[in-house]
Write a protein that holds these residues in place. Structure first.
Motif, PDB file in Angstrom:
ATOM      1  N   GLU A  45      31.316  38.415  21.399  1.00 39.37           N
ATOM      2  CA  GLU A  45      30.749  39.498  20.583  1.00 39.37           C
ATOM      3  C   GLU A  45      30.578  40.766  21.411  1.00 39.37           C
ATOM      4  O   GLU A  45      30.918  41.868  20.966  1.00 39.37           O
ATOM      5  N   VAL A  46      30.096  40.630  22.640  1.00 35.20           N
ATOM      6  CA  VAL A  46      29.884  41.785  23.517  1.00 35.20           C
ATOM      7  C   VAL A  46      31.226  42.373  23.946  1.00 35.20           C
ATOM      8  O   VAL A  46      31.370  43.594  24.016  1.00 35.20           O
ATOM      9  N   THR A  47      32.235  41.529  24.209  1.00 38.50           N
ATOM     10  CA  THR A  47      33.538  42.065  24.604  1.00 38.50           C
ATOM     11  C   THR A  47      34.133  42.915  23.497  1.00 38.50           C
ATOM     12  O   THR A  47      34.738  43.955  23.769  1.00 38.50           O
ATOM     13  N   VAL A  48      33.942  42.497  22.257  1.00 39.39           N
ATOM     14  CA  VAL A  48      34.440  43.293  21.129  1.00 39.39           C
ATOM     15  C   VAL A  48      33.727  44.636  21.077  1.00 39.39           C
ATOM     16  O   VAL A  48      34.353  45.690  20.930  1.00 39.39           O
ATOM     17  N   LYS A  49      32.402  44.627  21.244  1.00 37.19           N
ATOM     18  CA  LYS A  49      31.635  45.873  21.224  1.00 37.19           C
ATOM     19  C   LYS A  49      32.061  46.800  22.364  1.00 37.19           C
ATOM     20  O   LYS A  49      32.240  48.002  22.166  1.00 37.19           O
ATOM     21  N   LEU A  50      32.207  46.237  23.575  1.00 39.65           N
ATOM     22  CA  LEU A  50      32.635  47.055  24.715  1.00 39.65           C
ATOM     23  C   LEU A  50      34.031  47.624  24.484  1.00 39.65           C
ATOM     24  O   LEU A  50      34.298  48.774  24.833  1.00 39.65           O
TER      25      LEU A  50
END
Length: 185
Positions: A45-50
Motif C-alpha cells: 500500500e505504501v509503495t503504491v502511494k510513494l
C-alpha cells in the motif's frame, strides 16, 4: 540493505523534502527516511502511494529483491522503467554506467547518439500507441557498440493509467569499435 539512492534521486528531482513525500503518502517522515535508507521495506500500500507521489511504478521495490536478480546479474539483459517524460525511474544491469547515473535522466541526456535517440523513439511510440513494441536498437558504448532486442510495454498504475514504459533489452550482438569485427552472442 543498501540505501535506495534511486528513490532519493527521484525525490530530489521533484525538489521535495522527506517530510513532503511522507505527508503526501500519508506516512511518518521517520518511516519514509528508513525506507530511503534501506532499513525498512514498505508495504505494498505504501509503495503504491510513494509511486504516485514520486512518479514511479510500485514494482520498483519488488524488483530490488527479486530472486531473478541473481540469475540476471551477469546475463546480457537490461531491465528498466521510465516515466512519461522518458526519464529513468529504475534500471537494472546496465553496461558501462552506474545505474544511479540514469535515474531522472533520458537516454539522450546520458549520451546523445543515434542509438539512444532510437531507444527514445521506441518508448515514445509505446506511449502513443498504448501497446507493446519490439525493436532492435544498436547503442554505442565507450568501447563497443551493442545491439539489443528491446521489448517495451506501457507501465500502468493501479487505475490502469499509463505512467511510463518498462523495457527488457537482450543483447544480441557486439561490435568491437577498435577493429570493426563483430562477436555474435
Amino acid at each position: 540493505m543498501n540505501k535506495r539512492t534511486w528513490l532519493i534521486k527521484l525525490r530530489k528531482r521533484k525538489m521535495m523534502t522527506q517530510q513532503e513525500v511522507a505527508s503526501k503518502a500519508f506516512i511518518e517522515r521517520s518511516y519514509y527516511a528508513q525506507i530511503e535508507n534501506g532499513i525498512r521495506k514498505p508495504s505494498s500500500e505504501v509503495t503504491v502511494k510513494l509511486g504516485e507521489v514520486l512518479d514511479f511504478h510500485a514494482s520498483s521495490f519488488n524488483l530490488e529483491e527479486n530472486p531473478f536478480s541473481i540469475a540476471l546479474k551477469n546475463a546480457p539483459v537490461v531491465l528498466a522503467h521510465c516515466d512519461t517524460q522518458l526519464r529513468y525511474t529504475w534500471i537494472y544491469n546496465t553496461p558501462d554506467l552506474v545505474p544511479d547515473e540514469h535515474i531522472g535522466k533520458t537516454d539522450i541526456e546520458l549520451d546523445n547518439n543515434e542509438g539512444n535517440r532510437a531507444l527514445m523513439r521506441l518508448k515514445q511510440d509505446v506511449l502513443e500507441e498504448k501497446a507493446p513494441i519490439n525493436r532492435v536498437v544498436s547503442i554505442p558504448l565507450k568501447t563497443r557498440t551493442v545491439s539489443y532486442n528491446v521489448y517495451a510495454h506501457p507501465l500502468l498504475n493501479e487505475e490502469g493509467i499509463i505512467i511510463g514504459v518498462a523495457t527488457a533489452s537482450t543483447e544480441i550482438s557486439i561490435s568491437n569499435q577498435k577493429d570493426g569485427q563483430n562477436d555474435h552472442t
